[in-house]
Write a protein that holds these residues in place. Structure first.
Motif, mmCIF file in Angstrom:
data_model
loop_
_atom_site.group_PDB
_atom_site.id
_atom_site.type_symbol
_atom_site.label_atom_id
_atom_site.label_comp_id
_atom_site.label_asym_id
_atom_site.label_seq_id
_atom_site.Cartn_x
_atom_site.Cartn_y
_atom_site.Cartn_z
ATOM 1 N N LYS A 164 0.841 -1.203 0.000
ATOM 2 C CA LYS A 164 0.000 0.000 0.000
ATOM 3 C C LYS A 164 0.873 1.250 0.000
ATOM 4 N N ILE A 165 0.208 2.361 -0.328
ATOM 5 C CA ILE A 165 0.891 3.653 -0.279
ATOM 6 C C ILE A 165 0.154 4.503 0.742
ATOM 7 N N VAL A 166 0.903 5.102 1.647
ATOM 8 C CA VAL A 166 0.289 5.849 2.748
ATOM 9 C C VAL A 166 0.675 7.324 2.637
ATOM 10 N N GLY A 214 -4.817 18.902 -5.791
ATOM 11 C CA GLY A 214 -5.206 18.463 -7.131
ATOM 12 C C GLY A 214 -4.193 17.470 -7.680
ATOM 13 N N GLY A 215 -2.928 17.783 -7.483
ATOM 14 C CA GLY A 215 -1.849 16.907 -7.936
ATOM 15 C C GLY A 215 -1.901 15.570 -7.223
ATOM 16 N N LYS A 216 -2.233 15.614 -5.929
ATOM 17 C CA LYS A 216 -2.293 14.370 -5.141
ATOM 18 C C LYS A 216 -3.414 13.465 -5.654
ATOM 19 N N ILE A 217 -4.550 14.066 -5.986
ATOM 20 C CA ILE A 217 -5.682 13.272 -6.462
ATOM 21 C C ILE A 217 -5.317 12.582 -7.780
ATOM 22 N N GLU A 218 -4.633 13.286 -8.652
ATOM 23 C CA GLU A 218 -4.152 12.683 -9.903
ATOM 24 C C GLU A 218 -3.251 11.494 -9.593
ATOM 25 N N THR A 219 -2.361 11.689 -8.625
ATOM 26 C CA THR A 219 -1.425 10.628 -8.234
ATOM 27 C C THR A 219 -2.180 9.402 -7.738
ATOM 28 N N ILE A 220 -3.194 9.633 -6.892
ATOM 29 C CA ILE A 220 -3.953 8.501 -6.334
ATOM 30 C C ILE A 220 -4.658 7.733 -7.452
ATOM 31 N N ASN A 229 -3.478 -0.189 -3.346
ATOM 32 C CA ASN A 229 -4.347 0.542 -2.418
ATOM 33 C C ASN A 229 -3.612 1.729 -1.814
ATOM 34 N N THR A 230 -4.375 2.807 -1.586
ATOM 35 C CA THR A 230 -3.809 4.011 -0.992
ATOM 36 C C THR A 230 -4.553 4.327 0.300
ATOM 37 N N VAL A 231 -3.836 4.793 1.309
ATOM 38 C CA VAL A 231 -4.482 5.251 2.542
ATOM 39 C C VAL A 231 -4.022 6.682 2.810
ATOM 40 N N LEU A 232 -4.977 7.549 3.153
ATOM 41 C CA LEU A 232 -4.634 8.930 3.520
ATOM 42 C C LEU A 232 -5.007 9.139 4.972
ATOM 43 N N LEU A 233 -4.133 9.752 5.748
ATOM 44 C CA LEU A 233 -4.418 9.915 7.175
ATOM 45 C C LEU A 233 -3.841 11.208 7.716
ATOM 46 N N THR A 253 -8.785 7.572 5.147
ATOM 47 C CA THR A 253 -9.485 7.236 3.901
ATOM 48 C C THR A 253 -8.736 6.123 3.172
ATOM 49 N N HIS A 254 -9.469 5.066 2.812
ATOM 50 C CA HIS A 254 -8.896 3.999 1.988
ATOM 51 C C HIS A 254 -9.370 4.184 0.552
ATOM 52 N N VAL A 255 -8.438 4.226 -0.362
ATOM 53 C CA VAL A 255 -8.818 4.193 -1.785
ATOM 54 C C VAL A 255 -8.344 2.848 -2.314
ATOM 55 N N TYR A 256 -9.311 1.974 -2.611
ATOM 56 C CA TYR A 256 -8.951 0.644 -3.070
ATOM 57 C C TYR A 256 -8.592 0.673 -4.549
ATOM 58 N N GLY A 257 -7.491 0.061 -4.855
ATOM 59 C CA GLY A 257 -7.020 0.017 -6.237
ATOM 60 C C GLY A 257 -7.791 -0.990 -7.052
ATOM 61 N N GLY A 258 -7.330 -1.247 -8.242
ATOM 62 C CA GLY A 258 -8.031 -2.101 -9.190
ATOM 63 C C GLY A 258 -8.425 -3.466 -8.652
ATOM 64 N N LYS A 259 -7.705 -3.950 -7.639
ATOM 65 C CA LYS A 259 -7.960 -5.307 -7.156
ATOM 66 C C LYS A 259 -9.283 -5.447 -6.417
ATOM 67 N N LYS A 260 -9.808 -4.335 -5.790
ATOM 68 C CA LYS A 260 -11.045 -4.470 -4.992
ATOM 69 C C LYS A 260 -12.244 -3.897 -5.708
#
Ligand code: IPE
Length: 260
Positions: A164-166, A214-220, A229-233, A253-260
């Protein structure tokens, strides 16, 4: 393996030039140590980089000779911040080593041109914790430009496919709109890449030199499409980073990647 981004807003006071948040960093270092995870750390530049970079228009590339000193001074300041981050990690007996982007990668018109991944691989294999950061770098087309922590995250994600990326920031995670200006902003606990695509989140309207939220959202979005998966805290709240690193429940916040 986990890739961890310590945002400039959490380790520095973004409004005051060169102000390091030592106490916050020390607590985050303790949480990283306690988690006992294999991690690559990427940190932002915060007020050690953005103010000078903006003043000298470094992200526009080379225009005049006067910018060269600005480039050198900006690098020197982010390197100082990096040393403070390393010192904090060393106090917790984390084997942190610095990998400065300005000497290990090159951009071409703001995009990644080349990067020495082997150095990250070798350090990780040998039991070190690589620490890299938003920096000024050479750019094939522009002469020089800025390599943001988020660009590093994208490149490292693709190479290492981490579990994951945090992202550690100064908000609890993602909201439906900017919580700093909109009191009706709704907190998002979990989302998928498909839902996330539809979100027109405007978390941060103030544009810093590397694009702010905005840049972060593109990255996610890019990371999610890699199936990661990405987690923001919120790094201002004790123990949240620790809980996320070891996979326990906490507000984030969990942003589930393509796998979920
Ligand atoms: C910016 O790095 C680097 C410079 C301005 C030299 P980041 O974009 O990763 O920094 P933060 O997290 O926004 O502070």
């Amino acid at each position: 393996m986990i890739i961890l981004k310590l945002g400039g807003s959490i380790i520095t006071d973004k409004t005051k030039e060169n102000t390091f948040k030592q106490k916050t960093m020390d607590r985050l270092s303790q949480e990283i140590k306690k988690s006992n995870k294999k991690i690559i750390i990427v940190h932002g530049a915060g007020s050690f980089g953005h103010i000078l970079a903006k003043k000298h228009r470094l992200n526009d590339g080379y225009n005049d000779e006067g910018q060269l000193l600005g480039f050198s001074m900006t690098h020197s300041m982010v390197q100082k911040l990096n040393t403070m981050v390393l010192d904090s990690l060393h106090k917790q007996k984390i084997n942190a080593v610095s990998i400065p982007p300005h000497s290990t990668l090159k951009l071409n018109n703001h995009e990644l041109d080349s990067m020495d991944y082997d150095i990250f691989k070798k350090y990780l294999k040998d039991g070190f914790t690589p620490v890299t950061f938003g920096d000024v770098v050479l750019d094939e087309k522009l002469g020089f430009s800025i390599c943001s922590g988020d660009l590093l995250i994208r490149a490292l994600a693709e190479c290492f496919k981490p579990e994951k990326i945090v992202f550690v920031m100064d908000e609890d995670g993602l909201y439906s709109s900017n919580p700093k200006t909109d009191k009706n902003a709704e907190f998002i606990e979990k989302t998928t890449i498909a839902e996330f695509e539809k979100l027109s989140t405007k978390l941060d309207d103030h544009a810093d030199v590397t694009g702010g939220m905005g840049g972060k959202i593109e990255t996610i979005k890019i990371i999610s499409k890699m199936g990661i998966n990405t987690v923001l805290l919120n790094g201002n709240k004790p123990d949240r980073l620790y809980h996320v690193l070891v996979g326990e429940n906490t507000r984030c916040t969990h942003v589930y990647g393509g796998k979920k």
